[in-house]
Design a protein around this motif. Sequence first.
Motif, PDB file in Angstrom:
ATOM      1  N   ARG A  18      49.704 -72.350  23.154  1.00 17.78           N
ATOM      2  CA  ARG A  18      48.940 -71.255  22.547  1.00 17.78           C
ATOM      3  C   ARG A  18      49.864 -70.202  21.941  1.00 17.78           C
ATOM      4  NH1 ARG A  18      48.041 -66.466  25.380  1.00 17.78           N
ATOM      5  NH2 ARG A  18      49.038 -66.344  27.430  1.00 17.78           N
ATOM      6  N   VAL A  19      49.330 -69.482  20.977  1.00 17.36           N
ATOM      7  CA  VAL A  19      50.064 -68.409  20.302  1.00 17.36           C
ATOM      8  C   VAL A  19      49.801 -67.090  21.022  1.00 17.36           C
ATOM      9  CG1 VAL A  19      50.401 -67.157  18.140  1.00 17.36           C
ATOM     10  CG2 VAL A  19      49.796 -69.589  18.090  1.00 17.36           C
ATOM     11  N   GLU A  20      50.851 -66.314  21.223  1.00 15.15           N
ATOM     12  CA  GLU A  20      50.704 -64.944  21.710  1.00 15.15           C
ATOM     13  C   GLU A  20      50.977 -64.011  20.534  1.00 15.15           C
ATOM     14  OE1 GLU A  20      52.650 -64.047  25.377  1.00 15.15           O
ATOM     15  OE2 GLU A  20      52.662 -66.155  26.003  1.00 15.15           O
ATOM     16  N   TYR A  21      50.162 -62.974  20.400  1.00 22.19           N
ATOM     17  CA  TYR A  21      50.261 -62.075  19.254  1.00 22.19           C
ATOM     18  C   TYR A  21      50.916 -60.759  19.662  1.00 22.19           C
ATOM     19  CZ  TYR A  21      47.051 -65.538  17.515  1.00 22.19           C
ATOM     20  OH  TYR A  21      46.490 -66.738  17.163  1.00 22.19           O
ATOM     21  N   ASP A  22      51.786 -60.270  18.790  1.00 18.15           N
ATOM     22  CA  ASP A  22      52.536 -59.045  19.084  1.00 18.15           C
ATOM     23  C   ASP A  22      52.572 -58.196  17.812  1.00 18.15           C
ATOM     24  OD1 ASP A  22      54.522 -57.092  19.647  1.00 18.15           O
ATOM     25  OD2 ASP A  22      55.471 -58.439  21.109  1.00 18.15           O
ATOM     26  N   LYS A  23      51.982 -57.020  17.853  1.00 24.91           N
ATOM     27  CA  LYS A  23      51.956 -56.130  16.682  1.00 24.91           C
ATOM     28  C   LYS A  23      53.363 -55.689  16.276  1.00 24.91           C
ATOM     29  CE  LYS A  23      47.291 -54.319  17.453  1.00 24.91           C
ATOM     30  NZ  LYS A  23      46.479 -53.092  17.706  1.00 24.91           N
ATOM     31  N   GLY A  24      54.320 -55.797  17.191  1.00 20.78           N
ATOM     32  CA  GLY A  24      55.695 -55.446  16.863  1.00 20.78           C
ATOM     33  C   GLY A  24      56.316 -56.374  15.833  1.00 20.78           C
ATOM     34  N   LEU A  25      55.658 -57.501  15.554  1.00 18.03           N
ATOM     35  CA  LEU A  25      56.166 -58.469  14.583  1.00 18.03           C
ATOM     36  C   LEU A  25      55.529 -58.311  13.208  1.00 18.03           C
ATOM     37  CD1 LEU A  25      56.237 -61.643  16.860  1.00 18.03           C
ATOM     38  CD2 LEU A  25      58.161 -60.167  16.234  1.00 18.03           C
ATOM     39  N   ARG A  26      54.755 -57.263  13.008  1.00 22.14           N
ATOM     40  CA  ARG A  26      54.137 -57.047  11.696  1.00 22.14           C
ATOM     41  C   ARG A  26      55.195 -56.762  10.632  1.00 22.14           C
ATOM     42  NH1 ARG A  26      48.751 -53.228  12.426  1.00 22.14           N
ATOM     43  NH2 ARG A  26      47.487 -54.753  13.596  1.00 22.14           N
ATOM     44  N   GLY A  28      56.787 -44.928   3.439  1.00 21.66           N
ATOM     45  CA  GLY A  28      56.680 -46.149   4.232  1.00 21.66           C
ATOM     46  C   GLY A  28      57.453 -46.070   5.527  1.00 21.66           C
ATOM     47  N   GLU A  29      57.485 -47.177   6.218  1.00 22.48           N
ATOM     48  CA  GLU A  29      58.156 -47.256   7.512  1.00 22.48           C
ATOM     49  C   GLU A  29      59.663 -47.352   7.327  1.00 22.48           C
ATOM     50  OE1 GLU A  29      57.702 -49.940  11.597  1.00 22.48           O
ATOM     51  OE2 GLU A  29      56.905 -50.684   9.691  1.00 22.48           O
ATOM     52  N   ASP A  30      60.393 -46.612   8.122  1.00 23.37           N
ATOM     53  CA  ASP A  30      61.849 -46.632   8.065  1.00 23.37           C
ATOM     54  C   ASP A  30      62.373 -47.971   8.586  1.00 23.37           C
ATOM     55  OD1 ASP A  30      64.363 -44.825   7.760  1.00 23.37           O
ATOM     56  OD2 ASP A  30      64.609 -45.801   9.708  1.00 23.37           O
ATOM     57  N   PHE A  48      53.689 -56.176  -3.315  1.00 30.33           N
ATOM     58  CA  PHE A  48      54.216 -55.719  -2.033  1.00 30.33           C
ATOM     59  C   PHE A  48      53.068 -55.787  -1.017  1.00 30.33           C
ATOM     60  CE2 PHE A  48      57.759 -53.344  -0.072  1.00 30.33           C
ATOM     61  CZ  PHE A  48      57.180 -53.047   1.138  1.00 30.33           C
ATOM     62  N   GLN A  49      53.190 -56.667  -0.042  1.00 30.29           N
ATOM     63  CA  GLN A  49      52.098 -56.861   0.917  1.00 30.29           C
ATOM     64  C   GLN A  49      52.143 -55.843   2.046  1.00 30.29           C
ATOM     65  OE1 GLN A  49      50.793 -61.384   0.966  1.00 30.29           O
ATOM     66  NE2 GLN A  49      52.962 -61.226   1.423  1.00 30.29           N
ATOM     67  N   GLY A  50      53.327 -55.632   2.601  1.00 29.11           N
ATOM     68  CA  GLY A  50      53.416 -54.720   3.732  1.00 29.11           C
ATOM     69  C   GLY A  50      52.469 -55.158   4.838  1.00 29.11           C
ATOM     70  N   GLN A  51      51.690 -54.217   5.346  1.00 28.80           N
ATOM     71  CA  GLN A  51      50.756 -54.530   6.423  1.00 28.80           C
ATOM     72  C   GLN A  51      49.331 -54.766   5.922  1.00 28.80           C
ATOM     73  OE1 GLN A  51      51.214 -51.852   9.761  1.00 28.80           O
ATOM     74  NE2 GLN A  51      53.407 -52.272   9.922  1.00 28.80           N
ATOM     75  N   THR A  52      49.157 -54.921   4.601  1.00 27.71           N
ATOM     76  CA  THR A  52      47.864 -55.345   4.081  1.00 27.71           C
ATOM     77  C   THR A  52      47.589 -56.754   4.600  1.00 27.71           C
ATOM     78  OG1 THR A  52      48.349 -54.094   2.064  1.00 27.71           O
ATOM     79  CG2 THR A  52      46.450 -55.585   2.007  1.00 27.71           C
ATOM     80  N   ASP A  53      46.379 -56.988   5.093  1.00 29.33           N
ATOM     81  CA  ASP A  53      46.082 -58.242   5.789  1.00 29.33           C
ATOM     82  C   ASP A  53      45.589 -59.297   4.806  1.00 29.33           C
ATOM     83  OD1 ASP A  53      46.032 -59.873   7.949  1.00 29.33           O
ATOM     84  OD2 ASP A  53      44.284 -58.964   8.911  1.00 29.33           O
ATOM     85  N   SER A  69      53.070 -62.279  14.612  1.00 33.03           N
ATOM     86  CA  SER A  69      52.394 -61.097  14.088  1.00 33.03           C
ATOM     87  C   SER A  69      50.902 -61.364  14.097  1.00 33.03           C
ATOM     88  CB  SER A  69      52.881 -60.834  12.657  1.00 33.03           C
ATOM     89  OG  SER A  69      51.964 -60.032  11.936  1.00 33.03           O
ATOM     90  N   ASP A  70      50.121 -60.310  14.313  1.00 32.56           N
ATOM     91  CA  ASP A  70      48.667 -60.482  14.320  1.00 32.56           C
ATOM     92  C   ASP A  70      48.053 -60.414  12.927  1.00 32.56           C
ATOM     93  OD1 ASP A  70      49.246 -57.770  14.029  1.00 32.56           O
ATOM     94  OD2 ASP A  70      47.490 -57.119  15.162  1.00 32.56           O
ATOM     95  N   LEU A  71      48.864 -60.176  11.886  1.00 31.25           N
ATOM     96  CA  LEU A  71      48.335 -60.219  10.524  1.00 31.25           C
ATOM     97  C   LEU A  71      47.987 -61.665  10.186  1.00 31.25           C
ATOM     98  CD1 LEU A  71      50.745 -57.732   8.721  1.00 31.25           C
ATOM     99  CD2 LEU A  71      48.439 -57.295   9.605  1.00 31.25           C
ATOM    100  N   ARG A  72      46.882 -61.881   9.471  1.00 24.73           N
ATOM    101  CA  ARG A  72      46.306 -63.217   9.324  1.00 24.73           C
ATOM    102  C   ARG A  72      47.274 -64.241   8.761  1.00 24.73           C
ATOM    103  NH1 ARG A  72      41.727 -60.370   7.416  1.00 24.73           N
ATOM    104  NH2 ARG A  72      42.220 -60.919   5.261  1.00 24.73           N
TER     105      ARG A  72
END
Length: 207
Positions: free
Chosen positions: A76-84, A115-117, A23-28, A57-60
Motif C-alpha cells: 500500500r501507498v502511504e501519503y505525506d504532504k511533505g512530498l508535495r 512562492g515557497e522558499d 508551472f504546476q506547483g501545488q495545483t492538483d 505526495s498526496d497530489l493526484r
Amino acid sequence: MSDTPRVLFWRHGRTAWNVENRFQGQTDIDLDPIGHAQARRAGELLASMNPDVIVASDLRRAADTAGYLSRALGVRVEYDKGLRERFGGSWQGLTGVELSERWPAEHARMDIPDGEDIAEVGDRMHAAVERGLGKTPPGGLLVVVSHGAALRVGIARMLGISDEQREVLGPISNCCWSVIQRRRDHWRLMEHNAASLPEPVVLSDDA
C-alpha cells in the motif's frame, strides 16, 4: 542481504500542464493518458525491485503514479504532504514564456516572489524521506513518489549538496527515477533520471 538502505525517487507521469510547460506547483493536476501509460509501465518495472515501502505526495498526479506500483507489488501507498511540489504562488498555471516575460530575472533564478522558499522545500522533503526510512527495514528499498523540483531539492539534501548548488543534478523526466544508497556515513547517487532497470555493477572503489 546487505543492511545498506536505498531510496528510489520517482517523478510522477505526464500531465497536460507538463505538455504546455505550465508551472504546476501545488495545483492538483491529473495525469493525462500518456502519463497513465508511463506510470503503468514504470510501476511494473519497479515492482521487480521489490520495494518495501512506498510513500507519495498526496497530489493526484503523484498519488495516481504511486498507485500503479502499489497494485503491481501488493504494497500500500502511504501519503505525506511533505512530498508535495514547491508552492508557486502567482506563478502557478502560467507558462514558461509568460513567466520569462513578467519576471525575467526571477524566472532565470527560479526565485518565486510569493512562492515557497527552496530551503523550506528541502527541509520538508528531507523530513519526509527520513520518516519513510524509519518505516523501511534494514537493507530495504524505499520508493518516494513526488515532483520534479521537489525531488531534485530532496536528493540534493540527502547527498549533502547545498540548495544553491542543486542544479548540478539534471532534471528528472516524467516517470523517471533516481536512486541513492547509504555507504558508511553518507549517501551516494547510484542512478539519475533512469527509465530502465540497471545492470549489476561489480567493482571495488576502494582499490
